[in-house]
Motif scaffolding. Sequence first.
Motif, PDB file in Angstrom:
ATOM      1  N   GLU A 104       0.826  -1.200   0.000  1.00 40.75           N
ATOM      2  CA  GLU A 104       0.000   0.000   0.000  1.00 40.75           C
ATOM      3  C   GLU A 104       0.873   1.268   0.000  1.00 40.75           C
ATOM      4  O   GLU A 104       0.545   2.261  -0.657  1.00 40.75           O
ATOM      5  CB  GLU A 104      -0.931   0.000   1.223  1.00 40.75           C
ATOM      6  N   ILE A 105       1.969   1.214   0.743  1.00 46.87           N
ATOM      7  CA  ILE A 105       2.890   2.357   0.802  1.00 46.87           C
ATOM      8  C   ILE A 105       3.548   2.586  -0.557  1.00 46.87           C
ATOM      9  O   ILE A 105       3.647   3.721  -1.026  1.00 46.87           O
ATOM     10  CB  ILE A 105       3.944   2.142   1.904  1.00 46.87           C
ATOM     11  N   ASP A 106       3.978   1.500  -1.195  1.00 44.23           N
ATOM     12  CA  ASP A 106       4.603   1.618  -2.518  1.00 44.23           C
ATOM     13  C   ASP A 106       3.625   2.215  -3.529  1.00 44.23           C
ATOM     14  O   ASP A 106       4.000   3.053  -4.358  1.00 44.23           O
ATOM     15  CB  ASP A 106       5.085   0.252  -3.005  1.00 44.23           C
ATOM     16  N   GLU A 107       2.378   1.781  -3.457  1.00 41.86           N
ATOM     17  CA  GLU A 107       1.350   2.313  -4.356  1.00 41.86           C
ATOM     18  C   GLU A 107       1.107   3.795  -4.088  1.00 41.86           C
ATOM     19  O   GLU A 107       0.927   4.594  -5.008  1.00 41.86           O
ATOM     20  CB  GLU A 107       0.049   1.529  -4.181  1.00 41.86           C
ATOM     21  N   LEU A 108       1.136   4.160  -2.805  1.00 39.96           N
ATOM     22  CA  LEU A 108       0.907   5.557  -2.438  1.00 39.96           C
ATOM     23  C   LEU A 108       2.074   6.441  -2.882  1.00 39.96           C
ATOM     24  O   LEU A 108       1.869   7.595  -3.271  1.00 39.96           O
ATOM     25  CB  LEU A 108       0.698   5.665  -0.925  1.00 39.96           C
TER      26      LEU A 108
ATOM     27  N   LEU B 146       1.675   9.678  -5.106  1.00 43.27           N
ATOM     28  CA  LEU B 146       2.234  10.930  -4.607  1.00 43.27           C
ATOM     29  C   LEU B 146       3.139  11.572  -5.654  1.00 43.27           C
ATOM     30  O   LEU B 146       3.066  12.787  -5.899  1.00 43.27           O
ATOM     31  CB  LEU B 146       3.007  10.667  -3.317  1.00 43.27           C
ATOM     32  N   ASN B 147       3.961  10.765  -6.279  1.00 39.69           N
ATOM     33  CA  ASN B 147       4.846  11.277  -7.321  1.00 39.69           C
ATOM     34  C   ASN B 147       4.033  11.834  -8.492  1.00 39.69           C
ATOM     35  O   ASN B 147       4.356  12.901  -9.032  1.00 39.69           O
ATOM     36  CB  ASN B 147       5.776  10.171  -7.807  1.00 39.69           C
ATOM     37  N   ASP B 148       2.973  11.120  -8.875  1.00 34.86           N
ATOM     38  CA  ASP B 148       2.122  11.578  -9.975  1.00 34.86           C
ATOM     39  C   ASP B 148       1.461  12.916  -9.642  1.00 34.86           C
ATOM     40  O   ASP B 148       1.378  13.802 -10.488  1.00 34.86           O
ATOM     41  CB  ASP B 148       1.039  10.535 -10.283  1.00 34.86           C
TER      42      ASP B 148
ATOM     43  N   LEU C  68       4.009  15.617 -10.053  1.00 34.76           N
ATOM     44  CA  LEU C  68       4.307  15.834 -11.460  1.00 34.76           C
ATOM     45  C   LEU C  68       3.196  16.627 -12.146  1.00 34.76           C
ATOM     46  O   LEU C  68       3.455  17.446 -13.038  1.00 34.76           O
ATOM     47  CB  LEU C  68       4.512  14.491 -12.171  1.00 34.76           C
ATOM     48  N   GLU C  69       1.965  16.389 -11.722  1.00 34.73           N
ATOM     49  CA  GLU C  69       0.820  17.091 -12.296  1.00 34.73           C
ATOM     50  C   GLU C  69       0.554  18.423 -11.599  1.00 34.73           C
ATOM     51  O   GLU C  69      -0.402  19.129 -11.948  1.00 34.73           O
ATOM     52  CB  GLU C  69      -0.421  16.195 -12.195  1.00 34.73           C
ATOM     53  N   ASN C  70       1.406  18.731 -10.605  1.00 30.81           N
ATOM     54  CA  ASN C  70       1.271  19.967  -9.823  1.00 30.81           C
ATOM     55  C   ASN C  70      -0.078  20.056  -9.111  1.00 30.81           C
ATOM     56  O   ASN C  70      -0.609  21.152  -8.892  1.00 30.81           O
ATOM     57  CB  ASN C  70       1.475  21.202 -10.709  1.00 30.81           C
ATOM     58  N   ASP C  71      -0.623  18.893  -8.760  1.00 29.24           N
ATOM     59  CA  ASP C  71      -1.869  18.843  -7.997  1.00 29.24           C
ATOM     60  C   ASP C  71      -1.494  18.826  -6.517  1.00 29.24           C
ATOM     61  O   ASP C  71      -1.414  17.766  -5.886  1.00 29.24           O
ATOM     62  CB  ASP C  71      -2.667  17.594  -8.373  1.00 29.24           C
TER      63      ASP C  71
ATOM     64  N   LYS D 269      -0.975  16.776  -0.943  1.00 31.93           N
ATOM     65  CA  LYS D 269      -1.136  16.982   0.493  1.00 31.93           C
ATOM     66  C   LYS D 269      -1.918  15.830   1.128  1.00 31.93           C
ATOM     67  O   LYS D 269      -1.520  15.281   2.162  1.00 31.93           O
ATOM     68  CB  LYS D 269      -1.860  18.310   0.742  1.00 31.93           C
ATOM     69  N   GLU D 270      -3.013  15.457   0.493  1.00 35.65           N
ATOM     70  CA  GLU D 270      -3.820  14.356   1.023  1.00 35.65           C
ATOM     71  C   GLU D 270      -3.035  13.053   1.015  1.00 35.65           C
ATOM     72  O   GLU D 270      -3.076  12.273   1.982  1.00 35.65           O
ATOM     73  CB  GLU D 270      -5.092  14.192   0.188  1.00 35.65           C
ATOM     74  N   ASN D 271      -2.293  12.805  -0.061  1.00 35.91           N
ATOM     75  CA  ASN D 271      -1.497  11.573  -0.136  1.00 35.91           C
ATOM     76  C   ASN D 271      -0.391  11.548   0.918  1.00 35.91           C
ATOM     77  O   ASN D 271      -0.073  10.490   1.468  1.00 35.91           O
ATOM     78  CB  ASN D 271      -0.879  11.438  -1.529  1.00 35.91           C
ATOM     79  N   LEU D 272       0.194  12.699   1.205  1.00 37.56           N
ATOM     80  CA  LEU D 272       1.232  12.767   2.240  1.00 37.56           C
ATOM     81  C   LEU D 272       0.668  12.448   3.615  1.00 37.56           C
ATOM     82  O   LEU D 272       1.304  11.759   4.421  1.00 37.56           O
ATOM     83  CB  LEU D 272       1.871  14.157   2.247  1.00 37.56           C
ATOM     84  N   ILE D 273      -0.520  12.948   3.884  1.00 38.71           N
ATOM     85  CA  ILE D 273      -1.160  12.666   5.172  1.00 38.71           C
ATOM     86  C   ILE D 273      -1.440  11.169   5.303  1.00 38.71           C
ATOM     87  O   ILE D 273      -1.184  10.554   6.346  1.00 38.71           O
ATOM     88  CB  ILE D 273      -2.461  13.472   5.314  1.00 38.71           C
TER      89      ILE D 273
END
Length: 226
Positions: A180-184, A188-190, A193-196, A201-205
């Motif tokens: 799950e962490i690897d998928e996240l 997060l990287n995507d 890259l998309e400047n979203d 922020k939500e993915n980091l939390i």
Amino acid sequence: MLRLPVTRYLSALVQSTATHTATGRLYCSTAKVCWSCSKPLVKKDKFFCGSCGTLQRVEDVDYFKLLDVSNRFDVDSSALTSNFRRLQSMLHPDKFSRRSNEEKANSLEWSSLVNKAYKTLNTPLTRGRYILKRNGVQISEENTSVDPEFLMDMMDKNEAVEEASNYDDLDEIGQTLKAEIDELYEKLNDSFLENDLEQAKENLIRLKYLLNIEAVVKEKLLKYKV
């Protein structure tokens, strides 16, 4: 020479197009003159006066620029570590033991800043938070932006870890968490890259929650190996 407060010299580092010479690269500085020789300041290797070679005062510099790596979440970890070691070798206080008190102080501050920059960029969680902060996005301690369904899932995972009574059960939970962490990490990287930034922020939390649970699992697994 009396040392002026370093905060007077804090400003964004503006790097000019590098000019290659026999002694290294030259950079423009936000400071106008060298504190030591008072000549117009053109820095050598980002830290030293190109005229007299003295170590300059610390400036507010972007961590990615300081460590010469691309400003992106998916950082080149090998280049990051290599550049960190090179800068620490160049700026370590031991190198300035016979220099002026000013340069000794500057060395301590640069060395400390390089350490802080490396620790920040070397870990995905702190690296992501740093990128968000540089873009004006803060993560509050309350983490109110996480949806209730995710929080319930985290509670279930915590309970599963607490109730696991043998190595195999814990190891299975750990493997699931790792996936799950690897998928996240990918998500997060995507998002970066998309400047979203809001999605980042939500993915980091979410990542912080998962890493905390994984740390508990690893700690419990170690006890079985002792």
